[in-house]
Design an enzyme around this catalytic site. Structure first.
Site, PDB file in Angstrom:
ATOM      1  N   GLU A  54     -26.622  29.715 -30.120  1.00 38.77           N
ATOM      2  CA  GLU A  54     -27.864  29.018 -30.478  1.00 38.77           C
ATOM      3  C   GLU A  54     -28.961  30.067 -30.522  1.00 38.77           C
ATOM      4  O   GLU A  54     -29.525  30.440 -29.484  1.00 38.77           O
ATOM      5  CB  GLU A  54     -28.189  27.924 -29.454  1.00 38.77           C
ATOM      6  CG  GLU A  54     -27.172  26.794 -29.412  1.00 38.77           C
ATOM      7  CD  GLU A  54     -27.231  25.890 -30.626  1.00 38.77           C
ATOM      8  OE1 GLU A  54     -28.079  26.129 -31.506  1.00 38.77           O
ATOM      9  OE2 GLU A  54     -26.417  24.959 -30.706  1.00 38.77           O
TER      10      GLU A  54
ATOM     11  N   CYS B  86     -37.151  27.500 -29.979  1.00 38.31           N
ATOM     12  CA  CYS B  86     -36.392  27.931 -31.150  1.00 38.31           C
ATOM     13  C   CYS B  86     -36.654  26.998 -32.328  1.00 38.31           C
ATOM     14  O   CYS B  86     -36.467  27.380 -33.484  1.00 38.31           O
ATOM     15  CB  CYS B  86     -34.906  28.003 -30.834  1.00 38.31           C
ATOM     16  SG  CYS B  86     -34.234  26.520 -30.088  1.00 38.31           S
TER      17      CYS B  86
END
Length: 516
Positions: A269, A303
């Site tokens: 990720e 993110c």
């Protein structure tokens, strides 16, 4: 308001955080670690929170051996029984939500509402995992051979290595560990060196649940250590079939390469460069709120933070003014102050990245239309506070193509929906994306095969704030991993196809004749 007024000391006491803390745990047993001390300072005010004695390579080895032994027992515990333990962990987190949320906010720097929201996310994933523990299903297929049955099933995988980032210091662990736990796996958590206290607090919270349920020592492990002690040796370890890593694209490429060389699994990720397309057919009030939260929430350190705003040329100027007005009303300050909307960056290194990125993009031709400065004066002594920045830019600029983990929003124009989608996709990253439009042709185009190339594509909501029920992750340089909801549990298990012959002859597949 002084630091004492925020209740930090009380929260640390409740969470079992001492002045000096050990950095290795096998579930309920803490190792007297001997590694170098890491001091955790709050970016909010520069105050020392506590210290951590890092785990060493020998501590790591002890943890892996303990986890291997635990796996032999844990994998044979019925999944619903494993789910019951996770249910109790969720309840323990509920009881400690206020204290843990406060520590997350103080050590990481996100505002208290977001800190509490992160702990709620942990609770939610526990609830999800409890239900999942009764739904680890396989599939049944029809065999071409008479009197044969075929099916697939999923078995526990083994030890899962979890590398978490500072921006979500506890939630990412829960996404992985709770699903892995109901799947029958053990896990070893290596938290960010910037937020080790949050990880230690979580293990203090769950210890009683593990002890009460006689969970084998080694099912949930923690190794708080820098790469000096636990680095490539963690990634190279063949005893750990899956490494789940959250972080930058640069770090993810290293993880993927090292784990891949031993043919292990990696769940990555990584970075995002997320855009919102704002159509002339959009509800602009909704779009404005989503943009501001996405761009300045967590001080731009998600993110999924909104990095780019692609605005239809017919509403560009008017929306730009609304955006500037909204930014000017966002309060910057201590993350535990209830009026604050923008807390500090994680450290002064992040501040330097912020200022360098702005300098670079202006050199390329970008125009700063709001913010971009470092806050000084009373309340900003830590040097970690900045004024969120809005820059008029072109999508092809080098800095626009990069992810800067800070509150910088690049805005640009478009004329057609095809152009907007092309701009959205024309970056190396592919995590989250969004369009605001009430025009069905535009929204369906955005969601089509020729639309957004991101792992997450939203309509009339922003790029950040994903729910745990859906699979979370992205494409391209975001790494391709999927965590949390949907069928993400499958990566934590090994898949097996089974064929059973309940007849008295042995026919071969594809009609092959092989008589002896």
């Amino acid at each position: 308001m002084t630091t004492a007024n925020y209740g930090i000391a009380e929260a640390l006491k409740k969470l079992g955080i001492k002045a000096i803390n050990n950095g290795a745990c096998t579930g309920t047993q803490w190792t007297e670690t001997q590694g170098e001390i890491i001091k955790s300072y709050a970016s909010a005010d520069g105050q020392l929170i506590a210290e951590v004695k890092q785990g060493t390579a020998s501590d790591y080895e002890n943890i892996v051996v303990t986890a291997q032994q635990a796996f032999e027992t844990w994998r044979m515990v019925p999944a619903p029984k494993r789910g019951e333990v996770v249910r109790q962990i969720g309840n323990a987190l509920r009881e400690n939500k206020e204290a843990l949320g406060l520590l997350v906010s103080y050590e990481m720097g996100k505002i208290l509402q977001e800190g509490l929201g992160e702990v709620q996310e942990m609770i939610d994933i526990c609830d999800f995992a409890v239900g999942l523990s009764r739904q680890l299903h396989g599939y049944t297929m029809h065999s071409e051979r008479p009197l044969h049955r075929m099916y697939e099933q999923y078995h526990p995988l083994g030890i899962v290595g979890i590398i978490s980032a500072f921006n979500f210091p506890v939630a990412v662990w829960s996404w992985n560990a709770m699903l892995a736990m109901v799947c029958g796996d053990c896990s070893i958590w290596k938290p960010s060196s910037k937020t080790m206290l949050c990880a230690i607090a979580v293990h203090n919270i769950i210890a009683k649940v593990l002890a009460d349920n006689k969970v084998p020592e080694g099912v949930l492990c923690l190794i708080a250590a820098g790469s000096k002690y636990v680095g490539d040796n963690f990634l190279e370890d063949k005893r750990i079939p899956l490494i789940s890593a959250t972080g930058s694209t640069r770090v993810g490429k290293r993880v993927g390469r090292i784990v891949g060389e031993r043919l292990g699994r990696s769940l990555l990720e990584l970075g995002g460069n997320n855009a919102i397309i704002i159509s002339q057919h959009a509800n602009q009030d909704m779009a404005l709120r989503a943009t501001v939260f996405g761009a300045i929430g967590t001080a731009g350190q998600r993110c999924t933070s909104t990095r780019r705003l692609i605005i239809h040329s017919s509403i560009y100027e008017s929306f730009k003014q609304k955006l500037i007005k909204a930014y000017s009303g966002a309060t910057i300050g201590h993350p535990l102050n209830p009026t604050t909307l923008v807390g500090p960056l994680i450290d002064t290194g992040a501040v330097n990245d912020f200022t360098k990125a702005i300098a670079q993009v202006t050199t390329e031709g970008g125009k700063v239309i709001y913010g971009g400065t470092v806050c000084t004066g009373a309340g900003f002594e830590s040097g970690c506070y900045v004024v969120p920045c809005i820059v008029e830019a072109q999508n092809h600029y080098h800095m626009v193509q990069e992810e800067t983990f800070a509150p910088i929003l690049y805005i640009m124009k478009y004329d057609t929906i095809e152009e907007a989608i092309s701009l959205q996709n024309s970056v190396p990253q592919g995590l989250s994306s969004s369009i605001f439009s009430n025009h069905v042709i535009e929204t369906e185009s955005f969601l089509s095969h020729a639309g957004s190339d991101c792992g997450i594509a939203n309509v009339n909501i922003g790029t950040s704030g994903a729910e745990i029920g859906g699979a979370f992750g992205g494409e391209k340089e975001t790494g391709g991993g999927r965590e949390s909801g949907s069928d993400s549990w499958k990566i934590y298990m090994r898949r097996q196809t089974n064929t059973i012959n309940y007849g008295s002859s042995l026919p071969l597949a594809q009609g092959i004749k092989f008589d002896i």
